[in-house]
Scaffold this motif. Structure first.
Motif, short mmCIF file in Angstrom:
data_model
loop_
_atom_site.label_atom_id
_atom_site.label_comp_id
_atom_site.label_asym_id
_atom_site.label_seq_id
_atom_site.Cartn_x
_atom_site.Cartn_y
_atom_site.Cartn_z
N GLU A 162 4.35 10.47 18.12
CA GLU A 162 3.73 11.79 18.33
C GLU A 162 2.31 11.81 17.74
O GLU A 162 1.38 12.36 18.34
CB GLU A 162 4.59 12.89 17.69
N VAL A 219 0.85 -1.19 0.00
CA VAL A 219 0.00 0.00 0.00
C VAL A 219 0.88 1.25 0.00
O VAL A 219 1.85 1.34 0.76
CB VAL A 219 -1.01 0.00 1.18
N LYS A 232 18.26 0.97 4.40
CA LYS A 232 17.70 1.35 5.70
C LYS A 232 18.66 1.02 6.85
O LYS A 232 19.55 0.20 6.73
CB LYS A 232 16.38 0.61 5.93
N VAL A 291 12.18 1.59 13.97
CA VAL A 291 11.17 2.16 13.08
C VAL A 291 9.73 1.96 13.58
O VAL A 291 8.81 2.61 13.10
CB VAL A 291 11.33 1.58 11.65
N PHE A 349 9.10 5.04 0.67
CA PHE A 349 9.10 4.17 1.87
C PHE A 349 8.09 3.04 1.74
O PHE A 349 7.52 2.62 2.76
CB PHE A 349 8.76 4.97 3.14
N ILE A 350 7.83 2.54 0.55
CA ILE A 350 6.75 1.55 0.40
C ILE A 350 7.26 0.13 0.67
O ILE A 350 8.05 -0.43 -0.09
CB ILE A 350 6.09 1.66 -1.00
N THR A 351 6.77 -0.43 1.77
CA THR A 351 7.15 -1.78 2.16
C THR A 351 6.65 -2.77 1.11
O THR A 351 5.48 -2.73 0.72
CB THR A 351 6.51 -2.14 3.53
N ILE A 366 7.94 4.90 14.34
CA ILE A 366 7.80 5.86 13.24
C ILE A 366 6.72 5.43 12.24
O ILE A 366 5.82 6.21 11.91
CB ILE A 366 9.17 6.02 12.51
N PHE A 367 6.81 4.18 11.74
CA PHE A 367 5.85 3.86 10.67
C PHE A 367 4.48 3.45 11.24
O PHE A 367 4.34 3.18 12.43
CB PHE A 367 6.40 2.87 9.65
N GLY A 368 3.50 3.50 10.35
CA GLY A 368 2.13 3.27 10.80
C GLY A 368 1.62 4.43 11.65
O GLY A 368 0.61 4.32 12.35
N THR A 418 3.66 7.95 13.69
CA THR A 418 4.72 8.10 14.70
C THR A 418 4.13 8.12 16.11
O THR A 418 2.91 8.32 16.30
CB THR A 418 5.49 9.43 14.47
N MET A 455 0.86 5.08 0.52
CA MET A 455 0.27 6.33 0.99
C MET A 455 1.33 7.42 1.01
O MET A 455 1.14 8.52 0.50
CB MET A 455 -0.28 6.18 2.41
N THR A 456 2.46 7.10 1.64
CA THR A 456 3.48 8.13 1.93
C THR A 456 4.13 8.67 0.66
O THR A 456 4.41 7.92 -0.27
CB THR A 456 4.56 7.53 2.85
N GLY A 489 3.91 12.51 5.01
CA GLY A 489 3.78 11.19 5.64
C GLY A 489 2.69 11.23 6.69
O GLY A 489 1.59 10.72 6.50
N SER A 490 2.99 11.91 7.81
CA SER A 490 2.00 11.97 8.90
C SER A 490 0.71 12.64 8.45
O SER A 490 -0.39 12.20 8.83
CB SER A 490 2.58 12.75 10.09
C1 LIG Z 1 10.75 1.18 6.94
C2 LIG Z 1 9.53 1.97 6.60
C3 LIG Z 1 8.46 1.33 5.97
C4 LIG Z 1 7.33 2.05 5.61
N1 LIG Z 1 6.31 1.43 4.92
C5 LIG Z 1 5.31 2.19 4.40
C6 LIG Z 1 4.33 1.62 3.52
O1 LIG Z 1 4.35 0.41 3.24
N2 LIG Z 1 3.40 2.43 2.97
C7 LIG Z 1 3.34 3.75 3.25
O2 LIG Z 1 2.48 4.43 2.71
N3 LIG Z 1 4.24 4.33 4.09
C8 LIG Z 1 5.22 3.58 4.67
N4 LIG Z 1 6.14 4.15 5.50
C9 LIG Z 1 6.03 5.58 5.80
C10 LIG Z 1 5.69 5.88 7.27
O3 LIG Z 1 4.38 5.52 7.57
C11 LIG Z 1 6.01 7.37 7.49
O4 LIG Z 1 7.42 7.48 7.46
C12 LIG Z 1 5.46 7.88 8.80
O5 LIG Z 1 4.06 7.92 8.79
C13 LIG Z 1 6.00 9.28 9.15
O6 LIG Z 1 5.87 10.13 8.06
P1 LIG Z 1 7.16 11.00 7.58
O7 LIG Z 1 8.28 10.04 7.42
O8 LIG Z 1 6.76 11.80 6.41
O9 LIG Z 1 7.49 11.91 8.79
P2 LIG Z 1 6.88 13.44 9.10
O10 LIG Z 1 5.43 13.36 8.91
O11 LIG Z 1 7.67 14.34 8.19
O12 LIG Z 1 7.29 13.62 10.56
C14 LIG Z 1 8.50 14.25 11.00
C15 LIG Z 1 8.42 14.47 12.52
O13 LIG Z 1 7.31 15.35 12.78
C16 LIG Z 1 6.50 14.78 13.79
N5 LIG Z 1 5.10 15.13 13.61
C17 LIG Z 1 4.33 14.97 12.49
N6 LIG Z 1 3.07 15.36 12.73
C18 LIG Z 1 3.02 15.77 14.02
C19 LIG Z 1 2.00 16.28 14.86
N7 LIG Z 1 0.74 16.43 14.42
N8 LIG Z 1 2.31 16.59 16.14
C20 LIG Z 1 3.58 16.45 16.59
N9 LIG Z 1 4.60 15.97 15.85
C21 LIG Z 1 4.32 15.63 14.58
C22 LIG Z 1 6.67 13.28 13.59
O14 LIG Z 1 6.27 12.57 14.77
C23 LIG Z 1 8.15 13.18 13.30
O15 LIG Z 1 8.86 13.19 14.52
C24 LIG Z 1 7.26 3.44 5.92
C25 LIG Z 1 8.32 4.06 6.57
C26 LIG Z 1 9.45 3.35 6.90
C27 LIG Z 1 10.59 4.07 7.55
#
Ligand SMILES: Cc1cc2nc3c(=O)[nH]c(=O)nc-3n(C[C@H](O)[C@H](O)[C@H](O)COP(=O)(O)OP(=O)(O)OC[C@H]3O[C@@H](n4cnc5c(N)ncnc54)[C@H](O)[C@@H]3O)c2cc1C
Length: 382
Positions: free
Chosen positions: A370, A124, A204, A361, A157-159, A364-366, A368, A126-127, A132-133
């Motif tokens: 926060e 899937v 990674k 991780v 970052f798509i698993t 972080i994933f699924g 964070t 999304m990111t 991401g968040s």
């Molecule tokens: C190994 C791995 C596998 C993954 N697999 C998938 C996948 O299969 N499919 C997919 O779609 N994604 C996947 N991801 C993505 C993952 O879900 C995102 O990395 C994650 O949701 C965080 O998004 P970001 O990396 O853009 O961080 P950001 O959103 O840029 O966050 C940066 C920082 O800001 C903080 N932050 C963000 N919003 C808030 C808030 N509202 N309040 C306070 N702090 C906040 C965060 O906690 C973090 O510390 C994967 C990531 C990794 C590393």
């Protein structure tokens, strides 16, 4: 403490999964880590022992099981073996639920037999590089043109992004800038569609045996029959599935922390310093006692959530609490267990090193930690 979720069938299944992992996964893990992915044949092998088809309806060759507990057993046994099979776990426990919930009859007959026999693997997306968040901020677009959607954008970052045959891509199908949430849809992109390319298998810190990729979509014509669920409903579909995705991560966190405790307990009995075993120091006993206590508390929470998921009542806020608690616990426990290994704990030939790197991780994933706190605080009316 005795867990009361499982019955005879679960235990028998757990035994067969444990044997499979010991024979087919653990010995090959170093090779897969070096290659940056598991071989595709693994999915056919897991299908042979019934793992892939657990929840696929029987008419399509699956087991037709609605309960998530068998999936949880697979995740636990992988974790107890100090292994990680992220692509398989995400396919089974995060992506397939979208298909089970939203595929129409034609889509079911097209894809479900392949899910059951292991010939189809999904992921899937999304990111995006820019978001991401904040899922509602995604920029990938799909514009309707005749019988197709024309898809443009990039995901990261798509698993399973390298191994997957089907990728559920979340794309913006409405231009209404004032309504970021209602304009998202889920499109199933298939291997071989023109304009769909897979970028790097990302390098990674941990989860080395899991392919995690960049994907790009350049005027990909996705047939309208590959729309999953209703146009514009993507955001609510994502929200609907997040509790299970987060609980899946919590189960991994729990099982790998348990594996770390076992590894450390064995190691300290063997390792001699200052003429006695490391286990004889009161510090060692106290540290491991704290780890065991934290694990027990977290297990109670995870098990309660597994029961609520099966009953269809696990709320988003409760799933967030469980992910937050168990992944933070995992970090503390694995760190302390590594410390008790001394320098050997820093060597990748010791499984505790892999557990440590892989654990980073889960906070972080699924979503964070926060973001989990934001979800929980919203449920408090804040
Ligand atoms: C190994 C791995 C596998 C993954 N697999 C998938 C996948 O299969 N499919 C997919 O779609 N994604 C996947 N991801 C993505 C993952 O879900 C995102 O990395 C994650 O949701 C965080 O998004 P970001 O990396 O853009 O961080 P950001 O959103 O840029 O966050 C940066 C920082 O800001 C903080 N932050 C963000 N919003 C808030 C808030 N509202 N309040 C306070 N702090 C906040 C965060 O906690 C973090 O510390 C994967 C990531 C990794 C590393």
């Amino acid at each position: 403490m005795k867990r009361d979720l499982f019955e005879y069938d679960h235990d028998a299944f757990r035994d067969s999964v444990r044997q499979f992992i010991a024979k087919e996964v653990v010995p090959s893990l170093p090779d897969w880590e070096a290659a940056g992915r598991v071989p595709r044949e693994l999915f056919a092998k897991t299908a042979e022992i019934g793992i892939n088809g657990l929840q696929v309806p029987e008419e399509y060759g699956g087991g037709g099981i609605e309960s998530f507990l068998f999936n949880a057993i697979v995740i636990e046994e992988i974790g107890y073996a100090a292994a990680t099979l992220g692509g398989l776990q995400v396919h089974l426990s995060t992506v397939l639920p979208y298909f089970f919930e939203y595929a129409n009859d034609e889509q079911k007959s097209r894809w479900f037999p392949g899910f059951a026999d292991g010939s189809l693997v999904s992921s899937v997306a999304m990111t995006e590089p820019g978001t991401g968040s904040d899922l509602a901020g995604m920029a990938t677009t799909a514009v309707r043109d005749g019988d197709d959607w024309v898809l443009n954008g990039a995901k990261t970052f798509i698993t399973g992004g390298i191994n997957a045959d089907l990728v559920i891509v979340v794309a913006r199908t409405s231009n209404d800038v004032n309504n970021r949430r209602d304009g998202l849809s889920l499109l199933v992109v298939e291997e071989g569609m023109e304009g769909f390319t897979r970028g790097r298998n990302l390098d990674k810190l941990g989860l080395k045996a899991q392919d995690t990729a960049e994907l790009s979509f350049d005027d990909v014509r996705v047939p309208a029959e590959n729309l999953l669920g209703k146009e514009g409903d993507g955001f609510s579909m994502l929200l609907n599935n997040l509790p299970q995705e987060r609980l899946t991560i919590a189960v991994t966190a729990q099982a790998t922390a348990a594996a770390a405790l076992k590894l450390a307990t064995d190691y300290v009995k063997d390792r001699k310093v200052f003429g006695k075993s490391v286990a004889e120091f009161q510090n060692t006993k106290f540290v491991l006692a704290e780890c065991a206590t934290e694990l027990e508390a977290s297990q109670a929470l995870v098990d309660r959530a597994l029961a609520e998921l099966d009953a269809g009542i696990l709320s988003a806020a409760d799933a967030a609490k469980v992910k937050l608690f168990s992944t933070e616990m995992q970090a503390r426990v694995i760190d302390r267990c590594l410390q008790l290994h001394g320098g050997y704990g820093f060597m990748r030939e010791y499984p505790i090193a892999r557990l440590y790197a892989d654990a980073r991780v889960t906070r972080i994933f699924g979503g964070t930690s926060e973001v989990m706190k934001s979800v929980v605080s919203k449920s408090l009316g804040l």
